[in-house]
Scaffold this motif. Sequence first.
Motif, PDB file in Angstrom:
ATOM      1  N   SER A 198      -0.034  -8.474   5.593  1.00  0.00           N
ATOM      2  CA  SER A 198      -0.212  -7.823   4.292  1.00  0.00           C
ATOM      3  C   SER A 198      -0.426  -8.901   3.237  1.00  0.00           C
ATOM      4  CB  SER A 198       1.019  -6.976   3.947  1.00  0.00           C
ATOM      5  OG  SER A 198       0.922  -6.451   2.645  1.00  0.00           O
ATOM      6  N   PRO A 199      -1.664  -9.138   2.822  1.00  0.00           N
ATOM      7  CA  PRO A 199      -1.976 -10.228   1.882  1.00  0.00           C
ATOM      8  C   PRO A 199      -1.163 -10.197   0.590  1.00  0.00           C
ATOM      9  CG  PRO A 199      -3.987  -9.334   2.817  1.00  0.00           C
ATOM     10  CD  PRO A 199      -2.873  -8.432   3.276  1.00  0.00           C
ATOM     11  N   ALA A 200      -0.765  -9.020   0.154  1.00  0.00           N
ATOM     12  CA  ALA A 200      -0.014  -8.914  -1.103  1.00  0.00           C
ATOM     13  C   ALA A 200       1.379  -9.537  -0.987  1.00  0.00           C
ATOM     14  CB  ALA A 200       0.109  -7.449  -1.515  1.00  0.00           C
ATOM     15  N   PHE A 201       1.870  -9.672   0.238  1.00  0.00           N
ATOM     16  CA  PHE A 201       3.224 -10.205   0.429  1.00  0.00           C
ATOM     17  C   PHE A 201       3.341 -11.634  -0.085  1.00  0.00           C
ATOM     18  CE2 PHE A 201       6.675 -12.233   2.774  1.00  0.00           C
ATOM     19  CZ  PHE A 201       7.682 -11.287   2.678  1.00  0.00           C
ATOM     20  N   GLY A 202       2.278 -12.412   0.077  1.00  0.00           N
ATOM     21  CA  GLY A 202       2.325 -13.818  -0.313  1.00  0.00           C
ATOM     22  C   GLY A 202       1.979 -14.075  -1.761  1.00  0.00           C
ATOM     23  N   SER A 203       1.801 -13.024  -2.545  1.00  0.00           N
ATOM     24  CA  SER A 203       1.468 -13.223  -3.958  1.00  0.00           C
ATOM     25  C   SER A 203       2.652 -13.817  -4.710  1.00  0.00           C
ATOM     26  CB  SER A 203       1.061 -11.895  -4.599  1.00  0.00           C
ATOM     27  OG  SER A 203       2.169 -11.016  -4.665  1.00  0.00           O
ATOM     28  N   PHE A 204       2.351 -14.518  -5.785  1.00  0.00           N
ATOM     29  CA  PHE A 204       3.402 -15.177  -6.563  1.00  0.00           C
ATOM     30  C   PHE A 204       4.410 -14.164  -7.096  1.00  0.00           C
ATOM     31  CE2 PHE A 204       5.081 -16.660 -10.658  1.00  0.00           C
ATOM     32  CZ  PHE A 204       5.706 -17.832 -10.254  1.00  0.00           C
ATOM     33  N   ASP A 205       3.904 -13.051  -7.613  1.00  0.00           N
ATOM     34  CA  ASP A 205       4.798 -12.038  -8.185  1.00  0.00           C
ATOM     35  C   ASP A 205       5.738 -11.464  -7.129  1.00  0.00           C
ATOM     36  OD1 ASP A 205       3.760 -12.345 -10.700  1.00  0.00           O
ATOM     37  OD2 ASP A 205       2.349 -10.671 -10.542  1.00  0.00           O
ATOM     38  N   ASN A 206       5.217 -11.248  -5.921  1.00  0.00           N
ATOM     39  CA  ASN A 206       6.059 -10.690  -4.864  1.00  0.00           C
ATOM     40  C   ASN A 206       7.125 -11.693  -4.424  1.00  0.00           C
ATOM     41  OD1 ASN A 206       6.598  -8.507  -2.849  1.00  0.00           O
ATOM     42  ND2 ASN A 206       6.108 -10.155  -1.422  1.00  0.00           N
ATOM     43  N   LEU A 207       6.734 -12.948  -4.275  1.00  0.00           N
ATOM     44  CA  LEU A 207       7.698 -13.980  -3.878  1.00  0.00           C
ATOM     45  C   LEU A 207       8.750 -14.185  -4.961  1.00  0.00           C
ATOM     46  CD1 LEU A 207       5.342 -16.624  -2.209  1.00  0.00           C
ATOM     47  CD2 LEU A 207       6.812 -14.935  -1.088  1.00  0.00           C
ATOM     48  N   LEU A 208       8.327 -14.073  -6.212  1.00  0.00           N
ATOM     49  CA  LEU A 208       9.280 -14.173  -7.320  1.00  0.00           C
ATOM     50  C   LEU A 208      10.261 -13.005  -7.278  1.00  0.00           C
ATOM     51  CD1 LEU A 208       9.956 -15.890  -9.819  1.00  0.00           C
ATOM     52  CD2 LEU A 208       8.478 -14.378 -11.158  1.00  0.00           C
ATOM     53  N   GLY A 209       9.743 -11.838  -6.921  1.00  0.00           N
ATOM     54  CA  GLY A 209      10.607 -10.666  -6.788  1.00  0.00           C
ATOM     55  C   GLY A 209      11.607 -10.824  -5.654  1.00  0.00           C
ATOM     56  N   ILE A 210      11.169 -11.423  -4.552  1.00  0.00           N
ATOM     57  CA  ILE A 210      12.075 -11.664  -3.421  1.00  0.00           C
ATOM     58  C   ILE A 210      13.172 -12.642  -3.821  1.00  0.00           C
ATOM     59  CG2 ILE A 210      12.237 -12.685  -1.109  1.00  0.00           C
ATOM     60  CD1 ILE A 210       9.415 -11.574  -0.576  1.00  0.00           C
ATOM     61  N   PHE A 211      12.784 -13.677  -4.564  1.00  0.00           N
ATOM     62  CA  PHE A 211      13.788 -14.635  -5.040  1.00  0.00           C
ATOM     63  C   PHE A 211      14.795 -13.944  -5.955  1.00  0.00           C
ATOM     64  CE2 PHE A 211      15.345 -17.647  -8.242  1.00  0.00           C
ATOM     65  CZ  PHE A 211      15.942 -18.593  -7.417  1.00  0.00           C
ATOM     66  N   ASN A 212      14.293 -13.080  -6.822  1.00  0.00           N
ATOM     67  CA  ASN A 212      15.184 -12.362  -7.736  1.00  0.00           C
ATOM     68  C   ASN A 212      16.131 -11.444  -6.961  1.00  0.00           C
ATOM     69  OD1 ASN A 212      15.866 -11.749 -10.578  1.00  0.00           O
ATOM     70  ND2 ASN A 212      15.178  -9.693 -10.062  1.00  0.00           N
TER      71      ASN A 212
END
Length: 326
Positions: free
Chosen positions: A27-41
């Motif tokens: 899923s290409p969207a998984f590696g987006s900056f916003d998604n990774l930032l959300g995972i960190f949050n």
Amino acid sequence: MKQLLKSREIWLFLALVAVVIGTTLRSPAFGSFDNLLGIFNNSSMLIILALGQMVVIITRSIDLSMAANLALSGMCVALINAGYPEIPVPVLVLIATACGTILGAFNGLLIWKLGIPSIVVTLGTLTIYRGVIFLIAGGKWVNADQLSPAFIQGTRLDILGMPLLSWCAIAITLAFFVMMTRTATGRSIYAVGVNPTASVYAGINLGKTIFLAFCISGLVSGLCGYLWVSRYVIGSVEVAKGYELSIIAACVIGGVSIAGGIGTVAGTVLGALFLGLVNSALPVINISPFWQMAISGAAIILAVVFNARGERRQGRIILKNTRSDP
């Protein structure tokens, strides 16, 4: 280079990268900056709690009551906010932190003064704290409509493109790094874990150090009590139930030895991020999130085996060097 490859943190980081790349291919969207930032949050509270648990485990103890401490501290400030919404949020944060520290100190005091094993004490207080939540709340929940807007928005404030919750995790990580690597307190905590007997001869008060470790774990639990209720907008006896496993898993995956004396801030943070990343990746690869607990448990076993093998290997090297001495 060989020494670098032996680093647990390097392998964990590579594992994180592998999970991100593998899931992004699905899923290409998984590696987006916003998604990774959300995972960190989403992983921020686990990072904070794991750091508190790390300190305790390094002293050859364990705190099974952190999630219950979090729930009780969170319920206290939720009830206060519901009854007195005019009280400023920073004051409520201080109250939650103080409440958590007192509960942690209670654990530490029982272990220090009565000599009861930490696993027994915290298993007991885990149940006690959950029971107290039920008593003070009368079995009821505190919901979003009872909390003030300022209370709810506390963890959602955006600072330089990141939520306040993420900044809290970063700040606390830095504070723990300084404490564990640059202060006498950190050195004492490691010394107690490596060799309690030798630490006593070195002038370190064993009981006080363990007591301090539990105060620290209580402090971060109390802080996360407010953060949890603010983020998920609910206070109840069920809050963070079973979260103890994730906290311990993050520590062990990060290289913190259950036997004590070994563990780093960087490893613990990476361990928490690994769990957060895997849990976020599960739905993407069509695996039920209900497998989360099973994965955490399996990760603990594998990490303990890995740690034990590493410690045995280190022991063999020490013995070999000793025998080769003239």
